[in-house]
Design an enzyme around this catalytic site. Structure first.
Site, mmCIF file in Angstrom:
data_model
loop_
_atom_site.group_PDB
_atom_site.id
_atom_site.type_symbol
_atom_site.label_atom_id
_atom_site.label_comp_id
_atom_site.label_asym_id
_atom_site.label_seq_id
_atom_site.Cartn_x
_atom_site.Cartn_y
_atom_site.Cartn_z
ATOM 1 N N GLU A 48 -4.885 7.368 -3.018
ATOM 2 C CA GLU A 48 -5.356 6.337 -2.323
ATOM 3 C C GLU A 48 -5.678 5.254 -3.698
ATOM 4 O O GLU A 48 -5.499 4.128 -3.331
ATOM 5 C CB GLU A 48 -6.436 6.296 -1.692
ATOM 6 N N HIS B 56 0.783 -1.314 -0.028
ATOM 7 C CA HIS B 56 0.037 0.059 -0.006
ATOM 8 C C HIS B 56 0.780 1.132 -0.079
ATOM 9 O O HIS B 56 0.743 2.303 -0.996
ATOM 10 C CB HIS B 56 -0.884 -0.114 1.200
ATOM 11 N N GLU B 57 1.688 1.461 0.940
ATOM 12 C CA GLU B 57 2.653 2.406 1.046
ATOM 13 C C GLU B 57 3.683 2.570 -0.082
ATOM 14 O O GLU B 57 3.824 3.705 -0.406
ATOM 15 C CB GLU B 57 3.448 2.498 2.469
ATOM 16 N N HIS C 197 1.954 4.340 -2.804
ATOM 17 C CA HIS C 197 2.128 5.925 -2.697
ATOM 18 C C HIS C 197 2.970 6.446 -2.799
ATOM 19 O O HIS C 197 3.771 7.481 -3.545
ATOM 20 C CB HIS C 197 1.987 6.117 -0.941
HETATM 21 ZN ZN LIG Z 1 -2.830 5.396 2.003
#
Ligand SMILES: [Zn+2]
Length: 502
Positions: A298, A268-269, A272
């Protein structure tokens, strides 16, 4: 006249460069505060951050800067495209903060910093009462910002939404979340009644932290994270910060019994961070990198976490890695068991550990509460009960303590309006996944471990335009279609009906 425009451009750019230095320093200290800063030093460090951000804020309050920026806005048709986008962004900020004095801005920063310290303490002690006063002050900050803004929107909460997600309204969100409830609640009931029982217990077996750390690094390399222009660390709540050009930082959190929490945080990160590392260089030059919204961000992180990370093809490659790193857990398992286990649907209390299917309910709960907090002035002390009741209503579970309930997320320590962006991200991502799929077989690319192909498509279609278009225009630009939650809901229905045979 040309020279006057040139003069305005010069003033605006030199001020923004100076402002960026203060903000750069405050982001670095902020990263430190959330990673390695000793607890007792946090309050003092927060004061330094408040000072630096206030210096940055003051620069935009100088009459010379304001008149130059407003001049650019008035004559934006004479500017090139990135200059024009910058002028529009500065004008939005100007209306938003025109009536906020630098004293008031500093006061806001101090309140929010204290709220973070109080939240952390309250969470550690699982006691909401230690955070309640601060939360009341955070609400005051948001309401004051709305009161002083010269932008106008349908409701106070709409106002806050604009800070995070330009162009998205409560009307849009009500429509999206009603569609989610209508389609996901009946399916959740069917899944819960399904005779197919998936075991995920093996995922909570002991996994040594040093091996988890090595795997985290490998996964980041696999998805294309550039370690020469970024770094990773640990923090209570995983996060990513695009600190500056060539410096994107992410964090994870290791728990010996929650191996998957680390893996999916990394994906997830990492998503980003990839987004941050692939900003067009020109957007740094024109100070546009802060224009993309959290929902756009997101969409990318959740794309890497879920559409890639929880796909059958990725799980089968991850399984090979896991067998090497944690043979005691995975030697007698199969890739298919891993795929099922990471897609197990089970209503749970902690949002960041929620499965992909029930995740949206965690957002709906927070969204409904945020509207009550901001629009309806609900009593802060009533939030505990409202939180528990809503978890019971949607997921049929109640938190046993405040840490696994209302204190789990850091977000409310800095204000309201952020949470819906997670759900919007899922919806944008589902739309561009389908577009990508029209151009090449995405699952095949994952199976071939060809993430470069996917990253390249993301770069060209998703990342390049994010700072330049508001979300609804951006998604239409990528997919040729109007924003809709249907692609996301179709995807969930297809995937989970198949897994559970319902
Ligand atoms: Zn996030």
């Amino acid at each position: 006249m040309q020279t006057e425009l040139q003069k305005s451009l010069k003033i605006v750019f030199s001020t923004l460069e100076e402002k960026e230095k203060f903000e750069h320093a405050s982001r670095l200290i902020g990263f430190d505060e959330q990673t390695i800063c000793p607890p007792k030093a946090m309050e003092n460090q927060g004061k330094t951050i408040a000072f630096l951000t206030n210096q940055a804020f003051k620069l935009t309050k100088s009459p010379e800067f304001i008149s130059a920026a407003e001049n650019l806005f008035a004559r934006r048709e004479e500017l090139n495209l990135p200059e024009c986008l910058l002028a529009e962004g500065l004008h939005r900020d100007y209306l938003q903060s025109k009536n906020i004095t630098s004293e008031l801005d500093e006061k806001f920063s101090l309140i929010l910093n204290q709220a973070f310290v109080d939240w952390l303490n309250a969470k550690n002690k699982a006691d909401f009462s230690l955070f309640a006063d601060s939360l009341e002050k955070v609400r005051w900050v948001n309401l004051k910002q709305i009161e002083l803004s010269e932008n106008s929107f349908a409701t106070p909460y709409d106002h806050l939404l604009q800070v995070y997600e330009r162009g998205i309204t409560t009307q849009d969100l009500d429509f999206c979340f009603d569609a989610c409830k209508e389609r996901l609640i009946p399916l959740l009931k069917k899944i819960q009644k399904s005779p197919r029982k998936i075991s995920a217990d093996f995922l909570t077996e002991f996994a040594a932290v040093d091996a988890q750390e090595k795997l985290a690094k490998k996964l980041l390399q696999k998805i294309g994270f550039d370690f020469s222009r970024g770094t990773f660390s640990t923090s209570e709540h995983p996060f990513t910060d695009g600190i500056a050009l060539d410096d994107a930082r992410l964090t994870t959190n290791y728990d010996e019994h929650l191996l998957m929490s680390n893996i999916f945080s990394i994906l997830h990160e990492g998503g980003h961070a990839l987004f941050e590392q692939n900003q067009p260089a020109e957007d740094f030059v024109y100070h546009l990198t802060g224009f993309k919204t959290l929902g756009q961000h997101e969409s990318v992180s959740r794309f890497y976490e879920n559409r890639i990370g929880r796909s059958r093809e990725f799980c089968s490659q991850l399984f090979e890695e896991l067998k090497i790193s944690f043979p005691q857990i995975f030697a007698n398992r199969t890739a298919e068991e891993l795929y099922d286990a990471v897609n197990l649907v089970t209503p749970s209390l902690i949002r960041i550990e929620a499965d992909e299917f029930t995740y949206t309910f965690h957002i709906i709960i927070r969204y409904e509460m945020e509207k009550m907090i901001v629009n309806e002035n609900v009593k802060i002390q009533d939030l505990l009960k409202i939180w528990a009741d809503k978890y019971e209503e949607y997921l049929d579970i109640r938190p046993e303590n405040d840490r696994e309930g209302i204190l789990q997320d850091v977000h409310w320590a800095s204000g309201f309006g952020y949470f819906p962006t997670y759900a919007l991200g899922n919806m944008y991502g589902a739309m561009y996944f389908n577009k990508m799929q029209e151009e090449f077989d995405v699952h095949e690319a994952i199976a071939q471990s060809d993430l470069k192909k996917i990253n390249h498509w993301m770069q060209e279609n998703v990342w390049k335009s994010a700072n330049r278009l508001a979300p609804k225009e951006w998604i239409k630009n990528i997919t040729g279609r109007e924003f809709t939650p249907q692609d996301f809901l179709d995807y969930l229905e297809k995937k989970y009906s198949e897994i559970y045979g319902v």
